[in-house]
Design a protein around this motif. Structure first.
Motif, PDB file in Angstrom:
ATOM      1  N   SER A 176       0.833  -1.199   0.000  1.00  8.71           N
ATOM      2  CA  SER A 176       0.000   0.000   0.000  1.00  8.71           C
ATOM      3  C   SER A 176       0.867   1.248   0.000  1.00  8.71           C
ATOM      4  O   SER A 176       1.939   1.267   0.591  1.00  8.71           O
ATOM      5  CB  SER A 176      -0.891  -0.005   1.255  1.00  8.71           C
ATOM      6  OG  SER A 176      -1.581   1.216   1.373  1.00  8.71           O
ATOM      7  N   ASN A 177       0.376   2.285  -0.661  1.00  7.25           N
ATOM      8  CA  ASN A 177       1.062   3.574  -0.623  1.00  7.25           C
ATOM      9  C   ASN A 177       0.333   4.543   0.308  1.00  7.25           C
ATOM     10  O   ASN A 177       0.305   5.748   0.094  1.00  7.25           O
ATOM     11  CB  ASN A 177       1.228   4.163  -2.032  1.00  7.25           C
ATOM     12  CG  ASN A 177      -0.088   4.497  -2.690  1.00  7.25           C
ATOM     13  OD1 ASN A 177      -1.128   3.957  -2.341  1.00  7.25           O
ATOM     14  ND2 ASN A 177      -0.035   5.404  -3.650  1.00  7.25           N
ATOM     15  N   PRO A 202      -2.228   1.286   9.215  1.00  5.69           N
ATOM     16  CA  PRO A 202      -2.260  -0.134   8.887  1.00  5.69           C
ATOM     17  C   PRO A 202      -3.084  -0.443   7.638  1.00  5.69           C
ATOM     18  O   PRO A 202      -3.807  -1.443   7.602  1.00  5.69           O
ATOM     19  CB  PRO A 202      -2.897  -0.741  10.126  1.00  5.69           C
ATOM     20  CG  PRO A 202      -3.924   0.285  10.535  1.00  5.69           C
ATOM     21  CD  PRO A 202      -3.278   1.618  10.200  1.00  5.69           C
ATOM     22  N   ALA A 203      -2.982   0.336   6.593  1.00  2.39           N
ATOM     23  CA  ALA A 203      -3.797   0.123   5.385  1.00  2.39           C
ATOM     24  C   ALA A 203      -3.610  -1.279   4.807  1.00  2.39           C
ATOM     25  O   ALA A 203      -4.586  -1.969   4.498  1.00  2.39           O
ATOM     26  CB  ALA A 203      -3.460   1.178   4.326  1.00  2.39           C
ATOM     27  N   ALA A 204      -2.372  -1.731   4.664  1.00  2.00           N
ATOM     28  CA  ALA A 204      -2.122  -3.062   4.092  1.00  2.00           C
ATOM     29  C   ALA A 204      -2.595  -4.168   5.022  1.00  2.00           C
ATOM     30  O   ALA A 204      -3.168  -5.162   4.579  1.00  2.00           O
ATOM     31  CB  ALA A 204      -0.642  -3.228   3.766  1.00  2.00           C
ATOM     32  N   GLU A 205      -2.359  -4.004   6.332  1.00  2.00           N
ATOM     33  CA  GLU A 205      -2.806  -5.024   7.288  1.00  2.00           C
ATOM     34  C   GLU A 205      -4.322  -5.171   7.267  1.00  2.00           C
ATOM     35  O   GLU A 205      -4.851  -6.286   7.327  1.00  2.00           O
ATOM     36  CB  GLU A 205      -2.363  -4.688   8.718  1.00  2.00           C
ATOM     37  CG  GLU A 205      -0.875  -4.780   8.930  1.00  2.00           C
ATOM     38  CD  GLU A 205      -0.200  -3.426   8.958  1.00  2.00           C
ATOM     39  OE1 GLU A 205       0.638  -3.207   9.847  1.00  2.00           O
ATOM     40  OE2 GLU A 205      -0.494  -2.573   8.095  1.00  2.00           O
ATOM     41  N   ARG A 206      -5.028  -4.057   7.179  1.00  2.00           N
ATOM     42  CA  ARG A 206      -6.503  -4.116   7.124  1.00  2.00           C
ATOM     43  C   ARG A 206      -6.970  -4.846   5.861  1.00  2.00           C
ATOM     44  O   ARG A 206      -7.874  -5.672   5.916  1.00  2.00           O
ATOM     45  CB  ARG A 206      -7.087  -2.713   7.159  1.00  2.00           C
ATOM     46  CG  ARG A 206      -7.031  -2.073   8.512  1.00  2.00           C
ATOM     47  CD  ARG A 206      -7.684  -0.713   8.487  1.00  2.00           C
ATOM     48  NE  ARG A 206      -7.554  -0.070   9.775  1.00  2.00           N
ATOM     49  CZ  ARG A 206      -7.483   1.232   9.948  1.00  2.00           C
ATOM     50  NH1 ARG A 206      -7.541   2.048   8.906  1.00  2.00           N
ATOM     51  NH2 ARG A 206      -7.372   1.743  11.150  1.00  2.00           N
ATOM     52  N   ALA A 207      -6.355  -4.525   4.734  1.00  2.00           N
ATOM     53  CA  ALA A 207      -6.732  -5.183   3.479  1.00  2.00           C
ATOM     54  C   ALA A 207      -6.419  -6.671   3.540  1.00  2.00           C
ATOM     55  O   ALA A 207      -7.230  -7.509   3.118  1.00  2.00           O
ATOM     56  CB  ALA A 207      -6.017  -4.528   2.302  1.00  2.00           C
ATOM     57  N   ALA A 208      -5.252  -7.046   4.082  1.00  2.00           N
ATOM     58  CA  ALA A 208      -4.881  -8.463   4.190  1.00  2.00           C
ATOM     59  C   ALA A 208      -5.880  -9.208   5.078  1.00  2.00           C
ATOM     60  O   ALA A 208      -6.273 -10.340   4.766  1.00  2.00           O
ATOM     61  CB  ALA A 208      -3.466  -8.601   4.734  1.00  2.00           C
ATOM     62  N   LYS A 209      -6.289  -8.594   6.158  1.00  2.00           N
ATOM     63  CA  LYS A 209      -7.261  -9.220   7.069  1.00  2.00           C
ATOM     64  C   LYS A 209      -8.595  -9.449   6.356  1.00  2.00           C
ATOM     65  O   LYS A 209      -9.213 -10.507   6.491  1.00  2.00           O
ATOM     66  CB  LYS A 209      -7.458  -8.343   8.304  1.00  2.00           C
ATOM     67  CG  LYS A 209      -8.362  -8.947   9.344  1.00  2.00           C
ATOM     68  CD  LYS A 209      -8.449  -8.062  10.565  1.00  2.00           C
ATOM     69  CE  LYS A 209      -9.361  -8.678  11.612  1.00  2.00           C
ATOM     70  NZ  LYS A 209      -9.450  -7.833  12.807  1.00  2.00           N
ATOM     71  N   ARG A 210      -9.019  -8.487   5.573  1.00  2.00           N
ATOM     72  CA  ARG A 210     -10.276  -8.634   4.822  1.00  2.00           C
ATOM     73  C   ARG A 210     -10.170  -9.718   3.758  1.00  2.00           C
ATOM     74  O   ARG A 210     -11.096 -10.499   3.553  1.00  2.00           O
ATOM     75  CB  ARG A 210     -10.672  -7.303   4.192  1.00  2.00           C
ATOM     76  CG  ARG A 210     -11.140  -6.289   5.209  1.00  2.00           C
ATOM     77  CD  ARG A 210     -11.506  -4.978   4.560  1.00  2.00           C
ATOM     78  NE  ARG A 210     -11.911  -4.018   5.579  1.00  2.00           N
ATOM     79  CZ  ARG A 210     -11.907  -2.721   5.407  1.00  2.00           C
ATOM     80  NH1 ARG A 210     -11.544  -2.205   4.244  1.00  2.00           N
ATOM     81  NH2 ARG A 210     -12.281  -1.919   6.379  1.00  2.00           N
TER      82      ARG A 210
END
Length: 123
Positions: free
Chosen positions: A102-103, A107-115
C-alpha cells in the motif's frame, strides 16, 4: 508509486518524510513477487533448515533438532512508515499466501490483508 500520509486529516505526498533509501526504517524496496519468493523459499526449507523453519512458524523456545518442515501454522509479517505499508500473511494448512502493498499509512495493508483472509475458504 508515491506514498501518501495524513497530516491534519488530508492526504499529502510522503516525499519529505522518506527515510534513507534501503534503510530498515521504511526505506526498503520490495515487490509482491519478491515477498512471494520469500514465502516459497521459507515454506520449502530453502531459506532455513527444517528445524529453524518450524521454529519460525511455531515460535517455540528453541528449534527442535531433527524436526521436519511444518505443515501447520502460519506467519504474518507487516511493516511500514508514513505513506508506505506492506503485509505478508502465510497459512501452511491451506497453502495460501496474502501479499498486500500500500502507498498509504499503516495499517492500510494489514486491514486489506485481514479482509482478504476472511474471504478465503477455511480448511
Amino acid at each position: 508509486a508515491i506514498g501518501y500520509t495524513r497530516h491534519g486529516g488530508a492526504l499529502h505526498p510522503n516525499r519529505d518524510s522518506h527515510p534513507a533509501r534501503g534503510s530498515s526504517a521504511g526505506g526498503g524496496y520490495s515487490t509482491a513477487g519478491d515477498l512471494l519468493k520469500f514465502d516459497v523459499a521459507l515454506r520449502s526449507g530453502r531459506l532455513l533448515p527444517p528445524a529453524w523453519t518450524a521454529w519460525v512458524f511455531f515460535r517455540s523456545d528453541a528449534p527442535t533438532p531433527g524436526a521436519g518442515l511444518p505443515t501447520r501454522g502460519g506467519l504474518g509479517i507487516a511493516g511500514g512508515s508514513p505513506g508506505v505499508n506492506a503485509a505478508l500473511d502465510m497459512e501452511l494448512e491451506s497453502g495460501t499466501t496474502v501479499v498486500v502493498l500500500s502507498n498509504l499509512d499503516p495499517p492500510a495493508a494489514e486491514r486489506a490483508a485481514k479482509r482478504i483472509r476472511a474471504l478465503l475458504p477455511r480448511r
